[in-house]
Design a protein around this motif. Structure first.
Motif, PDB file in Angstrom:
ATOM      1  N   SER A  49       0.845  -1.190   0.000  1.00  0.00           N
ATOM      2  CA  SER A  49       0.000   0.000   0.000  1.00  0.00           C
ATOM      3  C   SER A  49       0.878   1.237   0.000  1.00  0.00           C
ATOM      4  CB  SER A  49      -0.911   0.001   1.237  1.00  0.00           C
ATOM      5  OG  SER A  49      -1.783   1.103   1.234  1.00  0.00           O
ATOM      6  N   GLY A  50       0.366   2.340  -0.515  1.00  0.00           N
ATOM      7  CA  GLY A  50       1.122   3.576  -0.543  1.00  0.00           C
ATOM      8  C   GLY A  50       0.217   4.781  -0.418  1.00  0.00           C
ATOM      9  N   ILE A  51       0.813   5.903  -0.061  1.00  0.00           N
ATOM     10  CA  ILE A  51       0.055   7.143   0.085  1.00  0.00           C
ATOM     11  C   ILE A  51       0.937   8.321  -0.299  1.00  0.00           C
ATOM     12  CG2 ILE A  51       0.677   7.453   2.517  1.00  0.00           C
ATOM     13  CD1 ILE A  51      -2.251   8.451   2.955  1.00  0.00           C
ATOM     14  N   ILE A  52       0.310   9.336  -0.913  1.00  0.00           N
ATOM     15  CA  ILE A  52       1.010  10.560  -1.268  1.00  0.00           C
ATOM     16  C   ILE A  52       0.381  11.700  -0.489  1.00  0.00           C
ATOM     17  CG2 ILE A  52       1.539  12.172  -3.129  1.00  0.00           C
ATOM     18  CD1 ILE A  52       1.527   9.767  -5.021  1.00  0.00           C
ATOM     19  N   ARG A  57      -3.756  10.650  -2.422  1.00  0.00           N
ATOM     20  CA  ARG A  57      -4.011   9.406  -3.146  1.00  0.00           C
ATOM     21  C   ARG A  57      -3.456   8.213  -2.370  1.00  0.00           C
ATOM     22  NH1 ARG A  57      -1.579   9.399  -8.820  1.00  0.00           N
ATOM     23  NH2 ARG A  57      -0.122  10.871  -7.904  1.00  0.00           N
ATOM     24  N   THR A  58      -4.207   7.146  -2.395  1.00  0.00           N
ATOM     25  CA  THR A  58      -3.780   5.905  -1.760  1.00  0.00           C
ATOM     26  C   THR A  58      -3.785   4.778  -2.777  1.00  0.00           C
ATOM     27  OG1 THR A  58      -6.033   5.417  -1.049  1.00  0.00           O
ATOM     28  CG2 THR A  58      -4.634   6.581   0.524  1.00  0.00           C
ATOM     29  N   PHE A  59      -2.960   3.804  -2.534  1.00  0.00           N
ATOM     30  CA  PHE A  59      -2.801   2.689  -3.452  1.00  0.00           C
ATOM     31  C   PHE A  59      -2.778   1.388  -2.649  1.00  0.00           C
ATOM     32  CE2 PHE A  59      -1.593   5.623  -6.769  1.00  0.00           C
ATOM     33  CZ  PHE A  59      -0.960   6.652  -6.088  1.00  0.00           C
ATOM     34  N   TYR A  60      -3.309   0.332  -3.266  1.00  0.00           N
ATOM     35  CA  TYR A  60      -3.333  -0.957  -2.600  1.00  0.00           C
ATOM     36  C   TYR A  60      -3.042  -2.076  -3.593  1.00  0.00           C
ATOM     37  CZ  TYR A  60      -5.752   1.494   1.161  1.00  0.00           C
ATOM     38  OH  TYR A  60      -6.089   2.374   2.175  1.00  0.00           O
ATOM     39  N   ALA A  61      -2.344  -3.089  -3.106  1.00  0.00           N
ATOM     40  CA  ALA A  61      -2.223  -4.306  -3.891  1.00  0.00           C
ATOM     41  C   ALA A  61      -3.583  -5.010  -3.907  1.00  0.00           C
ATOM     42  CB  ALA A  61      -1.173  -5.223  -3.257  1.00  0.00           C
ATOM     43  N   ASP A  62      -3.869  -5.701  -4.979  1.00  0.00           N
ATOM     44  CA  ASP A  62      -5.158  -6.405  -5.084  1.00  0.00           C
ATOM     45  C   ASP A  62      -5.352  -7.373  -3.918  1.00  0.00           C
ATOM     46  OD1 ASP A  62      -5.194  -6.678  -8.728  1.00  0.00           O
ATOM     47  OD2 ASP A  62      -5.791  -5.055  -7.378  1.00  0.00           O
ATOM     48  N   ARG A  67      -9.202  -5.064   2.970  1.00  0.00           N
ATOM     49  CA  ARG A  67      -8.774  -5.561   4.288  1.00  0.00           C
ATOM     50  C   ARG A  67      -7.785  -4.605   4.964  1.00  0.00           C
ATOM     51  NH1 ARG A  67      -5.807 -10.055   4.651  1.00  0.00           N
ATOM     52  NH2 ARG A  67      -4.855  -9.837   2.571  1.00  0.00           N
ATOM     53  N   PHE A  68      -6.945  -3.963   4.180  1.00  0.00           N
ATOM     54  CA  PHE A  68      -5.937  -3.044   4.715  1.00  0.00           C
ATOM     55  C   PHE A  68      -6.336  -1.605   4.400  1.00  0.00           C
ATOM     56  CE2 PHE A  68      -1.966  -6.034   4.516  1.00  0.00           C
ATOM     57  CZ  PHE A  68      -2.689  -7.001   5.199  1.00  0.00           C
ATOM     58  N   ASN A 107       4.428   1.208  -6.479  1.00  0.00           N
ATOM     59  CA  ASN A 107       5.012   0.011  -5.899  1.00  0.00           C
ATOM     60  C   ASN A 107       6.353  -0.362  -6.538  1.00  0.00           C
ATOM     61  OD1 ASN A 107       3.894  -0.730  -8.308  1.00  0.00           O
ATOM     62  ND2 ASN A 107       2.928  -2.583  -7.573  1.00  0.00           N
ATOM     63  N   ASN A 108       7.005   0.625  -7.124  1.00  0.00           N
ATOM     64  CA  ASN A 108       8.357   0.423  -7.634  1.00  0.00           C
ATOM     65  C   ASN A 108       9.340   0.742  -6.516  1.00  0.00           C
ATOM     66  OD1 ASN A 108      10.775   0.305  -8.955  1.00  0.00           O
ATOM     67  ND2 ASN A 108      10.342   1.981 -10.372  1.00  0.00           N
TER      68      ASN A 108
END
Length: 125
Positions: A49-52, A57-62, A67-68, A107-108
């Motif tokens: 997961s990530g956030i800026i 903006r937030t990001f999540y793995a599938d 859940r997270f 996610n790099n």
């Protein structure tokens, strides 16, 4: 120099919850990107997961969507990862990574300049 410290790992039963904390410091500018990665034994590093900060903006793995939840403290560069409905396959060392610039791809791992030591999360079945 940006530095990050993770905390909050531990042992939990399947279906349980944990909250990880990433405390970052050393940012010069008012923006940052912080992400959580994990690595299970014998597996590659995976972005979780990530956030800026600037645009929220937030990001999540599938594998963790629904859940997270990632969130940030608005007063200081601290990010939380609330992990619910944990599964044995979530078992891994979780790393916090930070950078003062937005990543091209969240996610790099190569785009993050500061990394914590990692915290172990173990989910028993």
């Amino acid at each position: 120099e940006v530095q990050v410290v993770e905390s909050g790992g531990g042992l939990v039963q399947a279906g349980g919850s944990l909250r990880l904390t990433c405390a970052a410091s050393g940012f010069i500018f008012d923006d940052y990107a912080i992400a959580w990665f994990r690595q299970a034994p014998g597996k590659n590093l995976e972005g979780v997961s990530g956030i800026i900060k600037s645009d929220g903006r937030t990001f999540y793995a599938d594998s963790v969507k629904g859940r997270f939840t990632i969130s940030r403290d608005k007063a200081k560069p601290t990010v939380y990862l609330q992990m619910n409905s944990l599964k044995p396959e979530d078992t891994a060392v979780y790393f916090c990574a930070a950078d003062p610039y937005r990543p091209g791809i969240w996610n790099n791992a190569a785009e993050y300049s500061a990394w914590g030591q990692g915290t172990q999360v173990t989910v028993s079945s």
